[in-house]
Design an enzyme around this catalytic site. Structure first.
Site, short mmCIF file in Angstrom:
data_model
loop_
_atom_site.label_atom_id
_atom_site.label_comp_id
_atom_site.label_asym_id
_atom_site.label_seq_id
_atom_site.Cartn_x
_atom_site.Cartn_y
_atom_site.Cartn_z
N GLU A 114 -3.36 -0.08 -8.28
CA GLU A 114 -4.30 0.96 -7.83
C GLU A 114 -3.62 2.32 -7.84
O GLU A 114 -2.44 2.43 -7.49
CB GLU A 114 -4.81 0.66 -6.42
CG GLU A 114 -5.69 1.77 -5.84
CD GLU A 114 -6.36 1.36 -4.55
OE1 GLU A 114 -7.04 0.31 -4.55
OE2 GLU A 114 -6.23 2.09 -3.55
N ASP A 132 0.82 -1.21 0.00
CA ASP A 132 0.00 0.00 0.00
C ASP A 132 0.86 1.26 0.00
O ASP A 132 2.01 1.27 0.47
CB ASP A 132 -0.90 -0.02 1.24
CG ASP A 132 -2.14 0.83 1.10
OD1 ASP A 132 -2.40 1.32 -0.01
OD2 ASP A 132 -2.86 0.98 2.10
#
Length: 502
Positions: free
Chosen positions: A277, A166
């Site tokens: 993402e 992330d």
């Protein structure tokens, strides 16, 4: 049935009989492969270990004899060896399937996470942590992935899971996480977003736009163009004025270029499929529908295959508490973003700081159920603290006092409006009232935001002040820990999938 091994029917009692009484077997983890048997056990010292009996012992490191086999530490190397035997332990990708991210900042939460999502259609992301969080908690990509794998094995969960690196901002971090087996890569271009573009005068916008190397091409591509998007029951179209286009380009163009660059790093580092993402949610002002369409168009033009994108939604999405804002406004905002994601992708809409946003989950279930990705992290840490508050009040009292000392400095990297005057004075509470603090917004944020300081704090001898005791409490009250996680995160999952109404 697993691809190469199978669950051993009625074998737990037989295996338990070969082990010392103080060693307990996790029933769902007992598997066989050929002449070898595998299980996760809770050893006499209260720590989990991998039990192996049979020829497969030779494939693992650091074993000590236990019963008819050996027990091994839960290291990254042993996790990889176990995944060689049982390929369903290898992280996979979600593609465009709806997913739910479970951040585990401590390394003991995955079994509870599995129980929360086991009966859901959401693809679970059990290994999800940013490099910043790893640094704050003293963990590594290897450790994050290994604890997820062993947690999945402990629960005998064969449904597959994703490992999300992330908030990536540097090439070396892409290479570190890709090298150990992460399968999803979240680009954080926040340092490249010109957040004050929204408040710039037109003169400053013109000057900043002129500095963009591709400025004339941007005008050629998008000036006067009508962006359109359509989904079931909703149609959207709009176009930029020239100054609005220039403002949007000033705000996001450098971030788009960085996303393209990071995507290239991932493609070079990963041998196979991966999820990618782009997160533009960490700004003060919302991402408009036009800005979203511009970002999506540019990423597509550059060949960046996005599987999820995180816009900055309207309202306030603070850590660890419910949504703050007008729900009707949020609903309208979400519908537009969903239409753009389906039209310009399709890709998933990602909700960051998704912990405990119960009031808006029904909108995601209604409009984005096929294209949603919700990320949580701190709420699982809070459930760990709840275990401490209920079972070790003296330790909780120490953590609470330390969190108050650290809060002002630690909140610098968060967008919160916490009012510590609303947090109950711990001296006015009895021990059995401590868990109430975790049911109050300001108390939740106090504990949420200071997690890194709590987990990394050391005394004058270099020993952890709280971490070891915290982990010890979670191991001692393991069943409580898993039950709290299953109930709390399960409520998230149920709302997002329409299993219940809030």
């Amino acid at each position: 049935m697993s691809p190469t091994g199978e669950r051993v029917a009625m074998a737990t009692d037989e295996l338990q009989a070969t082990l010392p009484p103080a060693v307990t077997v996790y029933e769902r983890s007992v598997y066989s492969d050929g002449d070898s048997t595998f299980a996760l056990v809770n050893d006499a010292d209260g720590k989990r270990r991998l039990y192996v009996a049979g020829p497969a012992i030779a494939d693992f490191d650091g074993g000590t004899v236990q019963g008819d086999g050996q027990v091994f530490p839960l290291t990254y190397g042993n996790a990889m060896a176990l995944a060689e035997v049982f390929p369903w332990l290898e992280p996979t990708t979600a593609g465009r399937q709806s997913a739910f991210g479970f951040g585990d900042r401590i390394g003991l939460a995955t079994p509870g996470h599995v129980r929360a999502v086991r009966d859901s259609d959401l693809v679970p992301v059990f290994a999800q942590q940013s490099i910043r969080e790893m640094d704050r908690t003293g963990r590594s990509p290897e450790d994050v992935l290994a604890t997820a794998i062993f947690g999945v094995f402990q629960e005998g969960y064969e449904g597959g899971f994703v490992a999300d690196a992330d908030h990536l901002m540097a090439r070396e971090d892409v290479e570190r996480t890709a090298g150990v087996g992460f399968t999803m890569f979240t680009c954080d271009p926040s340092e490249h977003v010109v957040a004050d573009a929204d408040s710039m005068s037109e003169e400053k916008v013109e000057a900043a736009f002129a500095q963009i190397e591709d400025s004339e091409a941007i005008l050629d591509r998008y000036a006067g163009e009508t962006f359109e998007a359509k989904t079931d029951g909703f149609t959207w179209s709009d176009s930029f004025s020239e100054i609005e286009l220039k403002r949007a380009a000033v705000k996001y163009y450098e971030a788009i270029e960085f996303a393209e660059e990071l995507y290239g790093w991932v493609a070079q580092a990963v041998d196979g499929d991966f999820d990618f993402e782009v997160s533009v949610d960490e700004t003060e002002t919302p991402t408009t529908h036009l800005e979203h369409a511009l970002i999506a168009s540019e990423l597509d033009r550059r060949g960046v295959e996005v599987t999820s994108l995180a816009p900055r939604f309207v309202g306030s999405l603070e850590k660890g508490i419910d949504y703050i804002g007008d729900l009707n406004e949020f609903e309208a905002d979400l519908k537009g973003h969903v239409a753009i994601a389906e039209t310009y992708g399709p890709y998933r809409l990602s909700l960051h700081s998704g912990s405990d946003k119960f009031s808006i989950y029904p909108f995601f279930e209604e409009y984005a159920s096929d294209y949603q990705h919700v990320k949580t992290a701190g709420t699982s840490y809070l459930e760990a603290i709840r275990v401490v508050a209920e079972n070790d009040p003296d330790l909780y009292r120490e953590i609470h006092a330390f969190a108050l000392e650290r809060f002002d400095e630690d909140k610098a990297t968060y967008h919160v409006n916490t009012d510590l005057s609303n947090v109950p004075d711990i001296d006015d509470l009895t021990d059995d009232e401590f868990p109430k603090i975790l049911d109050q917004d300001d108390g939740r944020q106090l504990l949420h935001i200071t997690y890194g300081s709590v987990l990394s704090a050391t005394d004058e001898n270099g020993e952890f002040r709280f971490k070891d005791d915290l982990l010890g409490t979670l191991r001692e009250y393991e069943d409580d820990h898993y039950a709290f996680l299953e109930e709390h995160l399960g409520h998230h999952v149920d709302l997002l999938t329409g299993e219940i109404e809030d």
